[in-house]
Write an enzyme that holds these catalytic residues in place. Structure first.
Site, PDB file in Angstrom:
ATOM      1  N   GLU A  84       2.760  14.427   2.616  1.00  0.00           N
ATOM      2  CA  GLU A  84       3.176  13.230   1.883  1.00  0.00           C
ATOM      3  C   GLU A  84       2.674  11.998   2.614  1.00  0.00           C
ATOM      4  OE1 GLU A  84       7.181  10.939   0.275  1.00  0.00           O
ATOM      5  OE2 GLU A  84       7.094  13.127   0.242  1.00  0.00           O
ATOM      6  N   GLU A 109       3.107   8.097   7.951  1.00  0.00           N
ATOM      7  CA  GLU A 109       3.721   6.777   7.736  1.00  0.00           C
ATOM      8  C   GLU A 109       3.461   5.909   8.964  1.00  0.00           C
ATOM      9  OE1 GLU A 109       4.980   3.739   6.438  1.00  0.00           O
ATOM     10  OE2 GLU A 109       5.764   5.234   5.027  1.00  0.00           O
ATOM     11  N   ASP A 159       1.866   1.104  -2.831  1.00  0.00           N
ATOM     12  CA  ASP A 159       1.790  -0.315  -3.160  1.00  0.00           C
ATOM     13  C   ASP A 159       0.784  -0.497  -4.303  1.00  0.00           C
ATOM     14  OD1 ASP A 159       1.177  -3.126  -3.184  1.00  0.00           O
ATOM     15  OD2 ASP A 159       2.074  -3.245  -1.190  1.00  0.00           O
ATOM     16  N   LYS A 163      -2.329  -7.875  -8.262  1.00  0.00           N
ATOM     17  CA  LYS A 163      -3.312  -8.914  -8.549  1.00  0.00           C
ATOM     18  C   LYS A 163      -4.718  -8.317  -8.555  1.00  0.00           C
ATOM     19  CE  LYS A 163      -0.651 -12.775  -6.633  1.00  0.00           C
ATOM     20  NZ  LYS A 163      -0.635 -13.880  -5.617  1.00  0.00           N
ATOM     21  N   ASP A 195       6.019   3.290 -10.302  1.00  0.00           N
ATOM     22  CA  ASP A 195       6.875   2.597 -11.254  1.00  0.00           C
ATOM     23  C   ASP A 195       6.160   1.388 -11.859  1.00  0.00           C
ATOM     24  OD1 ASP A 195       7.002   1.403  -8.676  1.00  0.00           O
ATOM     25  OD2 ASP A 195       8.777   0.270  -9.278  1.00  0.00           O
ATOM     26  N   PHE A 236      16.713   4.331  -5.783  1.00  0.00           N
ATOM     27  CA  PHE A 236      15.910   3.279  -6.405  1.00  0.00           C
ATOM     28  C   PHE A 236      15.525   3.669  -7.830  1.00  0.00           C
ATOM     29  CE2 PHE A 236      11.458   2.558  -7.495  1.00  0.00           C
ATOM     30  CZ  PHE A 236      11.393   1.184  -7.582  1.00  0.00           C
ATOM     31  N   GLU A 237      15.050   4.887  -7.990  1.00  0.00           N
ATOM     32  CA  GLU A 237      14.590   5.346  -9.291  1.00  0.00           C
ATOM     33  C   GLU A 237      15.753   5.494 -10.265  1.00  0.00           C
ATOM     34  OE1 GLU A 237      11.830   8.988 -11.091  1.00  0.00           O
ATOM     35  OE2 GLU A 237      12.175   8.792  -8.928  1.00  0.00           O
TER      36      GLU A 237
END
Length: 256
Positions: A84, A109, A159, A163, A195, A236-237
């Site tokens: 992951e 991470e 992320d 833009k 999302d 969160f989801e």
């Protein structure tokens, strides 16, 4: 951006390229070496997080300096292998490792509090099937993980860099997904979730153009799949679902 574990963006950059552009209709180039798709932000460390980094790291932490891994030797067995990228605070990855003791997991991470928290939980729960890199994911994929060694690579809520001028920072780019394909075993899967609908569309465009992949979605839901039961539902989801926010899962299988 919004993230499932309220963390900084994930740990990764993407491969170098000087020719191919992004999805049709965009001027986004492939990631080039030196263009990072994550930002490391300073954050306070809790006692448990410090414990994870200082006391637990020697048992479960990995570095690029360790070189190419023999995963059977690393885990002491042959088993399905899941990587992951950008696990945030590690809640989902810990849940997966605990729920699937017959599978080995590697998390990548750069966010120190997240790495520390995950390692603290690994120790407290007595898990032995999880290792972690606090490194750039591109370097880990290129230098540490053998070709054809992974059952699944997971990229959850990266992320989106919404833009247009930042689209070159998105990790999902043609060269990156090709690198992932080489690390997957035949029939191995690349699982993404986001999302941001516009980023989901971007992911689908990149993947549909990528050679050597097949979309696992049914004709009724393509290019997306319903949220698989094996992907933990984050707080969160769950909050987002109550507010009507969408989440899009995409799973592609390596062919050949």
């Amino acid at each position: 951006m919004t993230e499932p574990n309220d963390t900084v963006p994930e740990s990764h950059t993407a491969p170098e390229s000087n020719a191919t552009t992004g999805p049709e209709g965009t001027d986004a180039p492939l990631h080039r070496r030196g263009i990072k798709s994550y930002v490391i932000r300073a954050g306070r460390m809790t006692q448990a997080q410090n414990r994870g980094l200082e006391d637990i790291w020697p048992r479960f932490g990995l570095t690029i300096a360790d070189g190419r891994q023999d995963l059977d030797a690393l885990f002491g067995r042959q088993a399905p292998r899941v990587v992951e990228i950008g696990f945030g605070m590690g809640n989902s990855l810990i849940e997966q490792a605990e729920t699937h003791p017959d599978t080995d997991f590697i998390g990548i991470e750069v966010h120190a509090p997240g790495v520390g928290k995950l390692l603290d939980e690994v120790d407290k729960r007595g898990l032995t099937n999880l290792r972690v890199y606090r490194e750039d994911a591109l370097a880990v994929l290129e230098q540490c993980l053998p070709e054809g060694s992974l059952t699944t690579l997971q990229l959850f809520f990266p992320d989106p860099w919404p833009k247009k001028k930042h689209h070159k920072r998105r990790i999902v780019q043609p060269a990156f997904v090709e690198l992932i394909r080489t690390r997957l075993m035949p029939d191995g899967t690349f699982h993404m979730a986001t999302d941001w609908e516009a980023y989901a569309e971007w992911m689908a465009e990149v993947m549909e153009a990528a050679p050597g992949y097949a979309n696992t979605a049914s004709a009724e839901t393509a290019p997306y799949v319903p949220r698989p039961a094996f992907r933990p539902l984050t707080k969160f989801e769950a909050r987002g679902e109550k507010l009507g926010h969408g989440v899009w899962d995409l799973i592609y299988r390596r062919e050949g």
